[in-house]
Write a protein that holds these residues in place. Structure first.
Motif, PDB file in Angstrom:
ATOM      1  N   ASN A  64       0.815  -1.227   0.000  1.00 13.92           N
ATOM      2  CA  ASN A  64       0.000   0.000   0.000  1.00 13.92           C
ATOM      3  C   ASN A  64       0.844   1.271   0.000  1.00 13.92           C
ATOM      4  O   ASN A  64       0.282   2.367  -0.076  1.00 13.92           O
ATOM      5  N   ALA A  65       2.153   1.147   0.163  1.00 10.99           N
ATOM      6  CA  ALA A  65       3.007   2.348   0.220  1.00 10.99           C
ATOM      7  C   ALA A  65       3.083   2.995  -1.165  1.00 10.99           C
ATOM      8  O   ALA A  65       3.392   2.317  -2.148  1.00 10.99           O
ATOM      9  N   PRO A  66       2.808   4.324  -1.267  1.00  9.29           N
ATOM     10  CA  PRO A  66       2.886   4.994  -2.569  1.00  9.29           C
ATOM     11  C   PRO A  66       4.322   5.134  -3.054  1.00  9.29           C
ATOM     12  O   PRO A  66       4.572   5.191  -4.251  1.00  9.29           O
ATOM     13  N   LEU A  67       5.273   5.150  -2.116  1.00 11.92           N
ATOM     14  CA  LEU A  67       6.667   5.300  -2.487  1.00 11.92           C
ATOM     15  C   LEU A  67       7.465   4.263  -1.713  1.00 11.92           C
ATOM     16  O   LEU A  67       7.539   4.313  -0.472  1.00 11.92           O
ATOM     17  N   ILE A  68       8.067   3.312  -2.430  1.00  7.92           N
ATOM     18  CA  ILE A  68       8.691   2.169  -1.778  1.00  7.92           C
ATOM     19  C   ILE A  68       9.912   2.556  -0.979  1.00  7.92           C
ATOM     20  O   ILE A  68      10.284   1.917   0.011  1.00  7.92           O
ATOM     21  N   SER A  69      10.568   3.655  -1.367  1.00  5.60           N
ATOM     22  CA  SER A  69      11.782   4.079  -0.662  1.00  5.60           C
ATOM     23  C   SER A  69      11.513   5.209   0.312  1.00  5.60           C
ATOM     24  O   SER A  69      12.449   5.855   0.786  1.00  5.60           O
ATOM     25  N   GLY A  70      10.250   5.473   0.614  1.00  5.99           N
ATOM     26  CA  GLY A  70       9.904   6.567   1.493  1.00  5.99           C
ATOM     27  C   GLY A  70      10.266   6.286   2.943  1.00  5.99           C
ATOM     28  O   GLY A  70      10.305   5.141   3.386  1.00  5.99           O
ATOM     29  N   GLU A  71      10.503   7.329   3.693  1.00  2.00           N
ATOM     30  CA  GLU A  71      10.875   7.199   5.103  1.00  2.00           C
ATOM     31  C   GLU A  71       9.725   6.682   5.950  1.00  2.00           C
ATOM     32  O   GLU A  71       9.945   6.017   6.967  1.00  2.00           O
ATOM     33  N   GLN A  72       8.508   6.990   5.538  1.00  2.84           N
ATOM     34  CA  GLN A  72       7.354   6.531   6.318  1.00  2.84           C
ATOM     35  C   GLN A  72       7.287   4.994   6.363  1.00  2.84           C
ATOM     36  O   GLN A  72       7.073   4.408   7.425  1.00  2.84           O
ATOM     37  N   LEU A  73       7.491   4.355   5.200  1.00  2.00           N
ATOM     38  CA  LEU A  73       7.452   2.891   5.157  1.00  2.00           C
ATOM     39  C   LEU A  73       8.610   2.296   5.945  1.00  2.00           C
ATOM     40  O   LEU A  73       8.449   1.337   6.706  1.00  2.00           O
ATOM     41  N   ARG A  74       9.815   2.904   5.782  1.00  2.00           N
ATOM     42  CA  ARG A  74      10.981   2.376   6.487  1.00  2.00           C
ATOM     43  C   ARG A  74      10.806   2.516   7.999  1.00  2.00           C
ATOM     44  O   ARG A  74      11.160   1.596   8.758  1.00  2.00           O
ATOM     45  N   SER A  75      10.221   3.631   8.422  1.00  2.00           N
ATOM     46  CA  SER A  75       9.991   3.840   9.862  1.00  2.00           C
ATOM     47  C   SER A  75       8.963   2.852  10.393  1.00  2.00           C
ATOM     48  O   SER A  75       9.111   2.284  11.489  1.00  2.00           O
ATOM     49  N   GLN A  76       7.918   2.631   9.603  1.00  2.00           N
ATOM     50  CA  GLN A  76       6.850   1.706  10.028  1.00  2.00           C
ATOM     51  C   GLN A  76       7.384   0.275  10.191  1.00  2.00           C
ATOM     52  O   GLN A  76       7.112  -0.401  11.188  1.00  2.00           O
ATOM     53  N   LEU A  77       8.184  -0.197   9.209  1.00  2.00           N
ATOM     54  CA  LEU A  77       8.730  -1.539   9.282  1.00  2.00           C
ATOM     55  C   LEU A  77       9.793  -1.660  10.356  1.00  2.00           C
ATOM     56  O   LEU A  77       9.958  -2.706  10.989  1.00  2.00           O
ATOM     57  N   GLY A  78      10.549  -0.566  10.584  1.00  5.42           N
ATOM     58  CA  GLY A  78      11.554  -0.586  11.648  1.00  5.42           C
ATOM     59  C   GLY A  78      10.904  -0.741  13.006  1.00  5.42           C
ATOM     60  O   GLY A  78      11.449  -1.410  13.899  1.00  5.42           O
ATOM     61  N   THR A  79       9.730  -0.131  13.182  1.00  7.78           N
ATOM     62  CA  THR A  79       9.010  -0.259  14.449  1.00  7.78           C
ATOM     63  C   THR A  79       8.577  -1.712  14.675  1.00  7.78           C
ATOM     64  O   THR A  79       8.687  -2.246  15.787  1.00  7.78           O
ATOM     65  N   GLU A 138       6.195 -13.895  -3.275  1.00 10.49           N
ATOM     66  CA  GLU A 138       6.187 -12.939  -4.377  1.00 10.49           C
ATOM     67  C   GLU A 138       5.026 -11.965  -4.191  1.00 10.49           C
ATOM     68  O   GLU A 138       3.876 -12.405  -4.057  1.00 10.49           O
ATOM     69  N   ILE A 139       5.328 -10.646  -4.166  1.00  6.88           N
ATOM     70  CA  ILE A 139       4.286  -9.632  -3.931  1.00  6.88           C
ATOM     71  C   ILE A 139       4.360  -8.562  -5.039  1.00  6.88           C
ATOM     72  O   ILE A 139       5.304  -8.533  -5.834  1.00  6.88           O
ATOM     73  N   THR A 140       3.361  -7.686  -5.030  1.00  7.34           N
ATOM     74  CA  THR A 140       3.318  -6.550  -5.954  1.00  7.34           C
ATOM     75  C   THR A 140       3.504  -5.265  -5.153  1.00  7.34           C
ATOM     76  O   THR A 140       2.860  -5.063  -4.113  1.00  7.34           O
ATOM     77  N   TYR A 141       4.396  -4.380  -5.614  1.00  3.59           N
ATOM     78  CA  TYR A 141       4.647  -3.117  -4.912  1.00  3.59           C
ATOM     79  C   TYR A 141       4.702  -1.983  -5.945  1.00  3.59           C
ATOM     80  O   TYR A 141       4.767  -2.225  -7.157  1.00  3.59           O
ATOM     81  N   THR A 142       4.678  -0.738  -5.466  1.00  5.15           N
ATOM     82  CA  THR A 142       4.679   0.456  -6.338  1.00  5.15           C
ATOM     83  C   THR A 142       6.032   1.142  -6.212  1.00  5.15           C
ATOM     84  O   THR A 142       6.484   1.461  -5.106  1.00  5.15           O
ATOM     85  N   ASP A 143       6.645   1.401  -7.343  1.00  3.94           N
ATOM     86  CA  ASP A 143       7.936   2.090  -7.357  1.00  3.94           C
ATOM     87  C   ASP A 143       7.963   3.038  -8.536  1.00  3.94           C
ATOM     88  O   ASP A 143       7.871   2.617  -9.691  1.00  3.94           O
ATOM     89  N   GLY A 144       8.056   4.354  -8.206  1.00  4.25           N
ATOM     90  CA  GLY A 144       8.068   5.362  -9.268  1.00  4.25           C
ATOM     91  C   GLY A 144       6.779   5.418 -10.038  1.00  4.25           C
ATOM     92  O   GLY A 144       6.773   5.683 -11.238  1.00  4.25           O
ATOM     93  N   GLY A 145       5.667   5.148  -9.344  1.00  7.37           N
ATOM     94  CA  GLY A 145       4.361   5.198  -9.971  1.00  7.37           C
ATOM     95  C   GLY A 145       4.026   3.977 -10.810  1.00  7.37           C
ATOM     96  O   GLY A 145       2.934   3.892 -11.377  1.00  7.37           O
ATOM     97  N   ALA A 146       4.942   2.958 -10.847  1.00 11.10           N
ATOM     98  CA  ALA A 146       4.684   1.740 -11.643  1.00 11.10           C
ATOM     99  C   ALA A 146       4.565   0.538 -10.725  1.00 11.10           C
ATOM    100  O   ALA A 146       5.253   0.435  -9.694  1.00 11.10           O
ATOM    101  N   LYS A 147       3.671  -0.373 -11.096  1.00  9.77           N
ATOM    102  CA  LYS A 147       3.479  -1.605 -10.341  1.00  9.77           C
ATOM    103  C   LYS A 147       4.557  -2.620 -10.751  1.00  9.77           C
ATOM    104  O   LYS A 147       4.771  -2.867 -11.943  1.00  9.77           O
ATOM    105  N   LYS A 148       5.210  -3.163  -9.749  1.00 12.68           N
ATOM    106  CA  LYS A 148       6.274  -4.135 -10.013  1.00 12.68           C
ATOM    107  C   LYS A 148       6.096  -5.357  -9.111  1.00 12.68           C
ATOM    108  O   LYS A 148       5.447  -5.282  -8.072  1.00 12.68           O
ATOM    109  N   LYS A 149       6.736  -6.454  -9.507  1.00 13.43           N
ATOM    110  CA  LYS A 149       6.700  -7.669  -8.695  1.00 13.43           C
ATOM    111  C   LYS A 149       8.071  -7.909  -8.096  1.00 13.43           C
ATOM    112  O   LYS A 149       9.099  -7.710  -8.754  1.00 13.43           O
TER     113      LYS A 149
END
Length: 595
Positions: free
Chosen positions: A89-104, A179-190
């Motif tokens: 669900n993260a709009p930006l895979i390299s964003g700090e919000q996702l990294r902070s959430q997973l670090g918690t 295997e999952i689907t994620y968003t990177d740079g506005g494109a869906k990737k596996k």
């Protein structure tokens, strides 16, 4: 002294048929068998109950460990799902919000080692904690990575392995990958999402288990790799051995293993959905610690019971046998023929009653013997008369029936010949009231019968009568051949197409008189042959009764060694042999001339 003399008296002149010896040995044998059976039943029941309870307890403990591991695995799956949803669900895979959430999430669970996302060609997208990859990790060839690619969309649990992907201290981990689907740079990737967990919780769950002083629990994966073992270092060093081959054949259950030289009970449960196997090891010598004590008790109990029973049985048998020995000495007088001897024995009530009844038996024995002789003689004569009465009316009915049919057809000469032969037949049959006649008269009697039957059946058969001169003067029961010849005609020749033949022969051999009736008729089957004298023959004609009566008359008059024997083959014919004792005419006259 008297006690010991009584005690060893049964063995002074040992004989296995002595009542004192029988009672003593019987009591001892019954006691030994009873004690052994009871002891074996108790021992088996105790052993079986102990083993069942132990196996049940072990199973319950392994079930609990299995339930805890399954609960833990489900918890890990829930954590993986939370991580997957956060990444997806993260709009930006390299964003700090996702990294902070997973670090918690990583910090709140001590059993989580790392979380990482890779592209399908093995490039690192991000990881937490943020560590660099090792250059020679061969990521795409690792089992957990290949399993995720081979089963897209399904969560995979890897075998225990050393984490060598990141530049961090080597640790034993289990990888959860998918295997999952994620968003990177506005494109869906596996990509491949990996969550590594350590053995802290698994180790704590397994260490809490107690299976006796030497028992333990270990965990393997579905192909036999060791997930956990309390002596894991010894396993890797080759100093301890676990026989995993039979374990891999079980999903659940238990079996006995002695591959290590000690008997062990192995209990197995499978952890879902990982396919791991929880294996409980219990040593059998800890289960049945009381077997030796029970064996000692059984031996001591058996020896004490044998001693008590030996003393009691000897004393009881002596009191019973003493008056019986006195009775034995008195009976020996009667054995020598002294039926006037009076037996007077004192002792047990049954022995006194036995002596009184024996005296009554002696007084009655002569009366009974005389009475039995008279009754048997009367019965024998009565049976002979009844059998004789069954034969004569039977033949007369058949003959008169034939004469009636010939008269209706106008065959006068044949009627005259038949009546003449019939008159001669009955003249010999009557024999002035005697049941015993010469063989010559019996053969003349059957000759007249054959004349009658040959006329009746229109010369359908021929006959021949031959006899030794010595046999003609011997005496025999009358009317023994007519039912046999009648049987040969009706059941052997009447159904034939060709002309029949009946032969009658008389001779003396080995101090016995033999008369044989043969025919070339259709013969009899084995079933009919076996049943003809027993009364179970399937023949439905009257001659079957006559044949049995002949055999019974001969057996009653002369005894069981004498009577009829049959030989027959289908389509070949039948032969009936009459065996009689050789009785000269003078001896029969002395005997009385009648049955």
């Amino acid at each position: 002294m008297r006690f010991w003399r009584v005690l060893f008296q049964p063995f002074s002149r040992f004989h296995y048929k002595k009542i004192q010896v029988i009672i003593t040995l019987s009591f001892m044998l019954v006691t030994i068998i009873t004690v052994l059976l009871v002891s074996i039943m108790l021992y088996n029941r105790f052993s079986k109950s102990s083993e069942e309870n132990t196996v049940l307890n072990i199973g319950q403990i392994i079930d609990q460990v299995n339930s805890n591991l399954e609960f833990y695995v489900l918890g890990m799956k829930d954590i993986f799902q939370v991580v997957e949803e956060s990444v997806g669900n993260a709009p930006l895979i390299s964003g700090e919000q996702l990294r902070s959430q997973l670090g918690t999430i990583l910090k709140t669970r001590q059993d989580l080692v790392s979380i990482a996302l890779f592209t399908k060609d093995g490039q690192l997208v991000w990881n937490t904690p943020n560590e660099q990859m090792r250059p020679n990790s061969r990521l795409t060839r690792q089992g957990w990575f290949e399993a995720a690619q081979e089963h897209p969309g399904l969560l995979q649990f890897s075998a225990p392995h050393i984490q060598n992907v990141f530049k961090s201290p080597y640790r034993w981990v289990v990888s959860m990958s998918k295997e999952i689907t994620y968003t990177d740079g506005g494109a869906k990737k596996k990509g491949i999402l990996d969550v590594d967990i350590n053995f802290r919780t698994i180790d704590e769950l397994s260490k809490r288990v107690s299976l006796g002083k030497k028992g333990y629990v270990y965990i393997i994966d579905g192909v036999g790799n060791m997930v956990y073992h309390p002596q894991q270092q010894l396993i890797y060093a080759g100093l301890k051995y676990e026989n995993l081959e039979p374990v891999l054949n079980y999903q659940y259950g238990n079996y006995t293993d002695d591959s290590t030289g000690e008997e062990r009970i192995i209990t197995i449960k499978t952890v879902q959905p990982t396919g791991w196997k929880v294996v409980g090891v219990t040593y059998a010598d800890e289960i049945m610690t009381t077997k030796k004590d029970l064996n000692t008790f059984m031996i001591g109990f058996l020896l004490i019971m044998l001693s008590i029973v030996l003393i009691v049985s000897v004393l009881v048998s002596y009191r019973i046998a003493k008056p019986l020995r006195t009775l034995e000495r008195s009976v020996k007088k009667v054995e020598k023929g002294d039926f006037g001897a009076i037996i007077d024995v004192s002792g047990a009530y049954e022995v006194e009653q036995l002596s009184k009844r024996f005296n009554l038996m002696i007084r009655r024995i002569r009366e009974l013997m005389d009475q039995i002789i008279l009754e048997q003689e009367a019965k024998r004569k009565s049976e002979l008369e009844v059998l004789q009465a069954q034969i004569n009316p039977h033949f007369l009915y058949n003959t008169l029936n034939s004469v009636t049919r010939m008269a209706e057809m106008g065959r006068k000469e044949e009627v005259v010949t038949t009546i003449t032969s019939l008159s001669r037949f009955f003249r010999i049959s009557l024999s002035k009231g005697s049941n015993i006649i010469p063989v010559q008269d019996e053969l003349e009697h059957i000759r007249n019968y054959l004349i009658i039957q040959k006329i009746r059946f229109k010369n359908k058969f021929q006959y021949a009568i031959e006899a030794q001169d010595e046999a003609l003067s011997c005496m025999t029961l009358k009317l023994i051949l007519q039912p046999l010849v009648e049987n040969a005609i009706h059941h052997g020749i009447e159904m034939m197409v060709d002309e029949g033949f009946i032969g009658i022969y008389a001779w003396i051999e080995e101090e016995s008189l033999f008369i044989r009736v043969t025919d070339n008729g259709i013969g009899m089957s084995e079933d009919v042959l076996r049943g003809i004298l027993s009364g179970k023959s399937r023949q439905d004609s009257g001659s079957g009764v006559g044949v049995r009566n002949v055999h019974e008359r001969i057996s009653l008059y002369y005894g069981k060694p004498y009577g009829l024997t049959f030989e027959s083959e289908l389509e070949e014919g039948t032969s009936v042999t009459v065996k009689l004792p050789v009785v000269p005419a003078s001896a029969e006259s002395d005997h009385g001339g009648s049955a």
